[in-house]
Each structure stands twice: as C-alpha cells, then as structure tokens.
Design an enzyme around this catalytic site. Structure first.
Site, PDB file in Angstrom:
ATOM      1  N   TYR A  47     -11.662   3.012   9.998  1.00 63.26           N
ATOM      2  CA  TYR A  47     -12.682   3.383   8.841  1.00 63.26           C
ATOM      3  C   TYR A  47     -13.223   2.310   8.128  1.00 63.26           C
ATOM      4  CZ  TYR A  47      -9.027   5.391   6.272  1.00 63.26           C
ATOM      5  OH  TYR A  47      -7.812   5.363   5.420  1.00 63.26           O
ATOM      6  N   LYS A  48     -12.602   0.942   7.939  1.00 65.10           N
ATOM      7  CA  LYS A  48     -12.803   0.048   7.143  1.00 65.10           C
ATOM      8  C   LYS A  48     -13.755  -0.965   7.668  1.00 65.10           C
ATOM      9  CE  LYS A  48      -8.741   1.324   4.412  1.00 65.10           C
ATOM     10  NZ  LYS A  48      -7.308   1.082   4.020  1.00 65.10           N
ATOM     11  N   PHE A  77       0.796  -1.073   0.052  1.00 65.94           N
ATOM     12  CA  PHE A  77      -0.103  -0.045   0.070  1.00 65.94           C
ATOM     13  C   PHE A  77       0.912   1.205   0.074  1.00 65.94           C
ATOM     14  CE2 PHE A  77      -2.827   3.315   1.796  1.00 65.94           C
ATOM     15  CZ  PHE A  77      -3.947   2.908   1.134  1.00 65.94           C
ATOM     16  N   ARG A 127     -12.479  -3.886  -7.637  1.00 65.77           N
ATOM     17  CA  ARG A 127     -12.375  -4.677  -6.398  1.00 65.77           C
ATOM     18  C   ARG A 127     -13.610  -4.463  -5.695  1.00 65.77           C
ATOM     19  NH1 ARG A 127      -8.877  -1.842  -1.614  1.00 65.77           N
ATOM     20  NH2 ARG A 127     -10.549  -0.398  -1.689  1.00 65.77           N
ATOM     21  N   ASP A 166       0.779  -4.049   8.850  1.00 66.14           N
ATOM     22  CA  ASP A 166      -0.356  -3.277   8.670  1.00 66.14           C
ATOM     23  C   ASP A 166      -1.565  -3.982   8.383  1.00 66.14           C
ATOM     24  OD1 ASP A 166      -2.226  -1.711   7.704  1.00 66.14           O
ATOM     25  OD2 ASP A 166      -0.849  -0.288   6.541  1.00 66.14           O
TER      26      ASP A 166
HETATM   27  C1  LIG Z   1      -6.525   1.980   4.100  1.00 67.63           C
HETATM   28  C2  LIG Z   1      -5.248   1.663   4.032  1.00 67.63           C
HETATM   29  C3  LIG Z   1      -4.398   2.922   5.023  1.00 67.63           C
HETATM   30  C4  LIG Z   1      -4.866   4.142   5.349  1.00 67.63           C
HETATM   31  O1  LIG Z   1      -3.960   5.030   5.931  1.00 67.63           O
HETATM   32  P1  LIG Z   1      -4.494   6.406   6.362  1.00 67.63           P
HETATM   33  O2  LIG Z   1      -3.555   7.136   7.111  1.00 67.63           O
HETATM   34  O3  LIG Z   1      -5.656   6.261   7.025  1.00 67.63           O
HETATM   35  O4  LIG Z   1      -4.799   7.252   5.069  1.00 67.63           O
HETATM   36  C5  LIG Z   1      -3.059   2.359   5.338  1.00 67.63           C
HETATM   37  N1  LIG Z   1      -2.548   1.117   5.156  1.00 67.63           N
HETATM   38  C6  LIG Z   1      -3.437   0.348   4.305  1.00 67.63           C
HETATM   39  C7  LIG Z   1      -2.767  -0.787   3.902  1.00 67.63           C
HETATM   40  C8  LIG Z   1      -4.594   0.646   3.979  1.00 67.63           C
HETATM   41  O5  LIG Z   1      -5.390  -0.163   3.251  1.00 67.63           O
END
Ligand SMILES: *Cc1c(COP(=O)(O)O)cnc(C)c1O
Length: 413
Positions: free
Chosen positions: A225-226, A130, A372, A200
């Site tokens: 938030y997911k 990511f 997705r 992560d």
């Molecule tokens: C959604 C996501 C993030 C989000 O990071 P933010 O700091 O909230 O923008 C980080 N890492 C992964 C793997 C994600 O899917």
C-alpha cells in the site's frame, strides 16, 4: 528565474509528467505521504467494481477458476500479482507471492529462516528498525525459538561473524530517516558467515532500483500500500530465493500452502514452490486493487521512477536553501544512499506537520521529532516541491505551528 518558474520548466520537460493523470488526487493537496499510503490509481475503482459486480455478483464461486467472460480465475492472483512484483525487485516470477500483511510474512519468514539454520538462534537486526520487525522477533523469542540481538548499523558487518547468528533482518530503506542499506554488501557478508538475510522492502519496492538476485538475497517481504499503490491494508508480498524452495518450511501451515489444497487429506504436505508461503484463502478484492497499482508502476518503470524521485528530493532541498530554511535534514545527503523521502528534525515536528496539512501539504510525523516528507515520483510535480517548500518556510518563519489547533494528536500520525 524564480524557483516556481524553474519547477514549471522541469515539469514541462519531465517524461513522467503524464502519469500524474493516471491517479486520482484531490484538488489543493500536495501529497507527500505516498510512502505511507500510495495514491489511488484512476483505474482502480472501475476494476474493483468489475470484480465485485461481475466476478463476484455474476460469477459467484465459479470465478475462482475463471472470471465471467473467460478471464483468469481468482485462484491465480497471489502468484500472478507476485510475479509482477518480482519484475520490480529483481526476482524471478516464481520467487514472489502476494499474500497476508508484511507483519505476517515477517513471522513466516523469520521462523522459516530459523528452521533452515539448526544450531543457530540469533536474529540480528538494528535498534530503531521498523517496530513490527522487532516485535515479530520478540514474539518468536517469547516462544523460546530465538534470541534477538540489536547492533547499530556500523557494527552489523562485524556482528555477522558471531557463530550463533541465524538471520540478518533489516529494513532496506529506513522508514524514519530514509537511509538505505547497502543490500549487496551486507548480503554478501552474511552469506560468507553462513547467515541468511531477510530484507523488508516496504519503503523500497516501487521507489528504488532493486536486484535481489544479483545481491544474493535469501528472503524478503514488502508492503503493497505504499509505493505500489494497492490501497489501505493491501496484501503484502513475500520472496524466497529459488535455491531455498525445497528446504523452506514456514509455521502458518494452512491449506493454501498445501501441495493439493483440494485433496482434503489429513496430513500437511507443503506445495513445491513459493506457494508454500501461502496460508489461507487469498483476499480477492485487495489483490485486485493491488494488481492495478503494481501494473501502473510496472508500466512507468522502476529506473525512471527512481531517477525522478532523486531529482524531486534534490530539488526540494534546493528550494529550502533558496528560501533560507535552516532545518536539520536527517536523511543521507547523497541521493543514492536514501529512498524516496526526506526527513527533518524539529523539536515540534508534530505541530509543524499539522500546520503543513492545514495548508494542504500532507506529510507525516514520526515520533519523537521527525517531519517526514515522501516524494512518490509517479504523481508528484516539481511545482509541488516548490510550493511545499514555500509553505514550510512560511510556517517556520511565522511560527504558525505554535497555534493551539496544531497541537492535538489523533490515533494515527
Ligand atoms: C509500512 C511497513 C510495514 C507494514 O507492516 P503491516 O503488516 O502492513 O502493518 C512493515 N515494515 C516496514 C518497514 C514498513 O515501513
């Protein structure tokens, strides 16, 4: 039996079906993007109204210590919500805090790992991780603090043996393909090589079973938030194994990570436990909303959620097969090797996704060519799978996605 009949029968037998009503979902929408922004829990608006009107409006600054009526004060929110998240990821309550964003927590913990590994400066990760993970490494690299080494996943285990590697930083469930790493095996190999691990968990927490303690994970971050349904921009979480707490140092040495924030002394003295990962004043409204989402996930239970998510994605694939849809699936075929999503490759995935959204099936597009679809198990039905598959089949068969209106891209995809 038609697939829709089969879907309805499975919904009737689904022990989690009753939880759908604990969310507010718009009519006519099949929401396959809960992996990007979780749906709104029905209890969240009232809880937020209470925090705003009573705790802020009436309690004012007194609410930091105790809410009006004697409820717990705001000051404990990062630890309280962190403790509840810990229960979902196989950690101890005092090993997790809810704070900042995933990106900021990555910065803190990558830097912390480097400080724990004198003489080693390589951060090992994989290409295609990511972006924020890779960019956060780049930021520390620009300060001369580390070196980034990206190695394809099949060569990671071997690369751990190189003597300058300080940290293995991976996303457990890949955001684009849904492929899930073997966390226990990689963490074990890392430990043997003297390498720390930082996972992560953004696409894992609330969707798949996790046992950080059994896997011997050193550090982790994840998103609120997911699958945790904390709302847009919700606070994230940070985990550090208890065995590291005394040695753990992080660069954002703000006053909330101090042993005595309200002593107002000139010198920094880190808090004893996981609190040292905090930096500044906690975002109370965001944490209050996150707590509702986390409580709901905890009430349903991770094991049944993970089981249902595997059933939903498997059923969706069956539906596509039944409808003779030939799309290349880039997610692992074994449901135990993937998170709660399926990704499909199509040269015009963006337009296909837009055409689906126009029919009320909300998924997302990930550049350059991936459609997705996320299957948040707390609120999706098997009937949603059957209907979404039918829409996708119709769109592909008719070429509807070629229409001009499906070609324009907005800022967020
Ligand atoms: C959604 C996501 C993030 C989000 O990071 P933010 O700091 O909230 O923008 C980080 N890492 C992964 C793997 C994600 O899917």
């Amino acid at each position: 039996m038609s697939i829709l009949d089969e879907a309805r029968a499975r919904d009737a037998a689904d022990p989690l079906a009753r939880y759908r009503d604990r969310f507010i979902l718009p009519d006519g929408v099949i929401y396959l993007d809960g992996n990007s922004l979780g749906a709104l829990p029905r209890a969240t608006p009232a809880r937020l109204a209470q925090v705003v009107e009573s705790e802020w409006g009436d309690g004012l600054i007194r609410s930091w210590n105790a809410a009006p009526g004697g409820g717990p004060g705001w000051i404990g929110l990062p630890r309280r919500v962190g403790g509840k998240i810990a229960a979902l990821i196989g950690a101890k309550p005092h090993e997790v805090v809810a704070c900042d964003s995933t990106s900021v927590n990555l910065h803190k913990l990558i830097a912390a790992a480097l400080m724990m590994q004198p003489g080693r400066r390589v951060i090992l990760s994989e290409p295609g991780n990511f972006p924020t993970n890779l960019y956060m490494i780049a930021g520390l690299e620009a300060q001369g603090l580390c070196e980034r080494r990206l190695v394809p996943s099949e060569r990671l285990a071997a690369a751990l043996g190189e003597p300058d590697v300080a940290l293995l930083l991976l996303t457990h469930v890949h955001y684009k393909t849904g492929a899930m790493h073997d966390m226990a095996a990689l963490s074990r190999a890392a430990r043997k090589a003297g390498v720390l691990t930082l996972w992560d968990l953004s696409h894992s927490a609330g969707a798949v079973e996790l046992d950080l303690e059994a896997a011997g994970v050193d550090l982790a971050v994840g998103c609120g938030y997911k699958y945790l349904n904390g709302g847009p921009g919700a606070p994230a979480f940070a985990y550090a194994a208890e065995r590291h707490h005394d040695r753990l140092r992080q660069p954002l040495t703000g006053w909330f990570g101090h042993a005595r924030p309200f002593a107002f002394v000139d010198d920094y003295d880190p808090a004893r436990g996981i609190d040292r990962l905090l930096a500044g004043t906690p975002p109370v409204l965001g944490l209050a909303a996150l707590e509702v989402g986390v409580d709901l996930v905890g009430e349903i239970g991770i094991a049944p959620l993970a089981a249902k998510s595997r059933e939903l994605s498997g059923f969706f694939l069956n539906c596509l097969e039944e409808l003779n849809v030939a799309l290349e699936c880039v997610s692992p075929p074994d449901p135990l090797r993937r998170g709660s999503q399926l990704s499909f490759r199509h040269a015009d995935a963006f337009a296909v996704c837009q055409a689906l959204i126009a029919r009320g099936v909300v998924g997302d597009f990930r550049a350059p060519d991936v459609l997705r679809l996320g299957f948040a198990p707390a609120y999706l039905r098997f009937a949603d799978m059957a209907q979404a598959a039918r829409h996708l089949a119709d769109i592909l068969r008719s070429g509807e996605w070629r229409e001009e209106r499906f070609q324009t891209r907005s800022a967020v995809t």
